[in-house]
Design a protein around this motif. Structure first.
Motif, PDB file in Angstrom:
ATOM      1  N   ARG A 123       0.842  -1.202   0.000  1.00  0.00           N
ATOM      2  CA  ARG A 123       0.000   0.000   0.000  1.00  0.00           C
ATOM      3  C   ARG A 123       0.879   1.254   0.000  1.00  0.00           C
ATOM      4  O   ARG A 123       0.555   2.243  -0.646  1.00  0.00           O
ATOM      5  CB  ARG A 123      -0.931   0.012   1.195  1.00  0.00           C
ATOM      6  N   GLN A 124       2.001   1.214   0.713  1.00  0.00           N
ATOM      7  CA  GLN A 124       2.922   2.347   0.690  1.00  0.00           C
ATOM      8  C   GLN A 124       3.419   2.599  -0.731  1.00  0.00           C
ATOM      9  O   GLN A 124       3.524   3.750  -1.166  1.00  0.00           O
ATOM     10  CB  GLN A 124       4.118   2.097   1.611  1.00  0.00           C
ATOM     11  N   LEU A 125       3.722   1.519  -1.466  1.00  0.00           N
ATOM     12  CA  LEU A 125       4.153   1.664  -2.853  1.00  0.00           C
ATOM     13  C   LEU A 125       3.079   2.348  -3.691  1.00  0.00           C
ATOM     14  O   LEU A 125       3.373   3.247  -4.489  1.00  0.00           O
ATOM     15  CB  LEU A 125       4.485   0.300  -3.466  1.00  0.00           C
ATOM     16  N   ASP A 133      10.716 -15.590   0.109  1.00  0.00           N
ATOM     17  CA  ASP A 133      11.420 -16.553   0.950  1.00  0.00           C
ATOM     18  C   ASP A 133      12.863 -16.074   1.126  1.00  0.00           C
ATOM     19  O   ASP A 133      13.459 -15.546   0.186  1.00  0.00           O
ATOM     20  CB  ASP A 133      11.389 -17.928   0.258  1.00  0.00           C
ATOM     21  N   PRO A 134      13.431 -16.247   2.320  1.00  0.00           N
ATOM     22  CA  PRO A 134      14.805 -15.771   2.543  1.00  0.00           C
ATOM     23  C   PRO A 134      15.831 -16.333   1.554  1.00  0.00           C
ATOM     24  O   PRO A 134      16.836 -15.689   1.284  1.00  0.00           O
ATOM     25  CB  PRO A 134      15.124 -16.235   3.969  1.00  0.00           C
ATOM     26  N   THR A 135      15.559 -17.495   0.982  1.00  0.00           N
ATOM     27  CA  THR A 135      16.527 -18.089   0.057  1.00  0.00           C
ATOM     28  C   THR A 135      16.544 -17.401  -1.311  1.00  0.00           C
ATOM     29  O   THR A 135      17.456 -17.632  -2.092  1.00  0.00           O
ATOM     30  CB  THR A 135      16.242 -19.589  -0.137  1.00  0.00           C
ATOM     31  N   VAL A 136      15.531 -16.576  -1.598  1.00  0.00           N
ATOM     32  CA  VAL A 136      15.477 -15.910  -2.904  1.00  0.00           C
ATOM     33  C   VAL A 136      15.426 -14.382  -2.775  1.00  0.00           C
ATOM     34  O   VAL A 136      15.059 -13.696  -3.722  1.00  0.00           O
ATOM     35  CB  VAL A 136      14.288 -16.416  -3.755  1.00  0.00           C
ATOM     36  N   ARG A 137      15.802 -13.856  -1.637  1.00  0.00           N
ATOM     37  CA  ARG A 137      15.748 -12.401  -1.448  1.00  0.00           C
ATOM     38  C   ARG A 137      16.701 -11.660  -2.360  1.00  0.00           C
ATOM     39  O   ARG A 137      16.385 -10.568  -2.840  1.00  0.00           O
ATOM     40  CB  ARG A 137      16.018 -12.043   0.017  1.00  0.00           C
ATOM     41  N   TYR A 177      12.308  -2.216  -2.068  1.00  0.00           N
ATOM     42  CA  TYR A 177      13.228  -3.227  -1.543  1.00  0.00           C
ATOM     43  C   TYR A 177      12.664  -3.890  -0.279  1.00  0.00           C
ATOM     44  O   TYR A 177      12.812  -5.098  -0.084  1.00  0.00           O
ATOM     45  CB  TYR A 177      14.603  -2.630  -1.265  1.00  0.00           C
ATOM     46  N   LEU A 178      12.008  -3.117   0.577  1.00  0.00           N
ATOM     47  CA  LEU A 178      11.381  -3.704   1.769  1.00  0.00           C
ATOM     48  C   LEU A 178      10.278  -4.682   1.380  1.00  0.00           C
ATOM     49  O   LEU A 178      10.141  -5.749   1.990  1.00  0.00           O
ATOM     50  CB  LEU A 178      10.814  -2.608   2.671  1.00  0.00           C
ATOM     51  N   ALA A 179       9.493  -4.339   0.376  1.00  0.00           N
ATOM     52  CA  ALA A 179       8.427  -5.229  -0.092  1.00  0.00           C
ATOM     53  C   ALA A 179       9.019  -6.519  -0.643  1.00  0.00           C
ATOM     54  O   ALA A 179       8.517  -7.616  -0.369  1.00  0.00           O
ATOM     55  CB  ALA A 179       7.572  -4.541  -1.150  1.00  0.00           C
ATOM     56  N   ALA A 180      10.098  -6.393  -1.413  1.00  0.00           N
ATOM     57  CA  ALA A 180      10.744  -7.585  -1.958  1.00  0.00           C
ATOM     58  C   ALA A 180      11.258  -8.477  -0.840  1.00  0.00           C
ATOM     59  O   ALA A 180      11.114  -9.707  -0.888  1.00  0.00           O
ATOM     60  CB  ALA A 180      11.875  -7.190  -2.900  1.00  0.00           C
TER      61      ALA A 180
END
Length: 140
Positions: free
Chosen positions: A26-28, A78-82, A70-73
């Motif tokens: 929503r911020q985006l 999943d941490p393995t694909v950040r 970047y925060l949304a991403a």
């Protein structure tokens, strides 16, 4: 460009002091809508002072949009694909910025600068509208 970059840095610093309670998606949407609104208004007014002021204000939304993107991403992957998710943000920026610049340059050749900015803003609004329904589906 210096005004735009300086405003972006200031916008990022100010946005970093906030503690928004809404979801990053929503911020985006809010930040993107504000950027489009300021740019469209400056373009439609079309005078040089309006374009200078509008460019300065618009720049203030760039760093916050990048931060929230970047925060949304990070938050939605999943941490393995950040790293890959952040790379997609980079790809979108590296594709969108030159595409927008090219569109602005091409339309400035045939129209007034304010009209060209309004046309580019309409293209950005289209991208935002196309992505908004995807965001709603993704959250559900």
């Amino acid at each position: 460009m210096a005004l735009f970059a300086g405003a972006s840095a200031l916008g990022g610093l100010l946005y970093g002091r906030l503690n928004p309670r809404m979801a990053v998606e929503r911020q985006l949407l809010v930040l993107g809508t504000a950027l489009i609104g300021v740019s469209a208004t400056a373009g439609l007014i079309g005078s040089t002072p309006a374009l200078v002021v509008g460019n300065g204000i618009a720049g203030g939304f760039i760093a916050p949009l990048l931060i929230v993107g970047y925060l949304a991403a990070d938050a939605r992957t999943d941490p393995t694909v950040r790293t890959e998710a952040s790379s997609w943000i980079n790809t979108a920026i590296n594709l969108g910025a030159p595409a927008g610049s090219g569109l602005l340059g091409a339309t400035t050749e045939t129209t007034a600068p304010g009209t060209a900015l309004a046309i580019c803003t309409a293209a950005a609004a289209f991208v935002l509208l196309v992505s908004a329904p995807r965001r709603r589906r993704a959250v559900r």
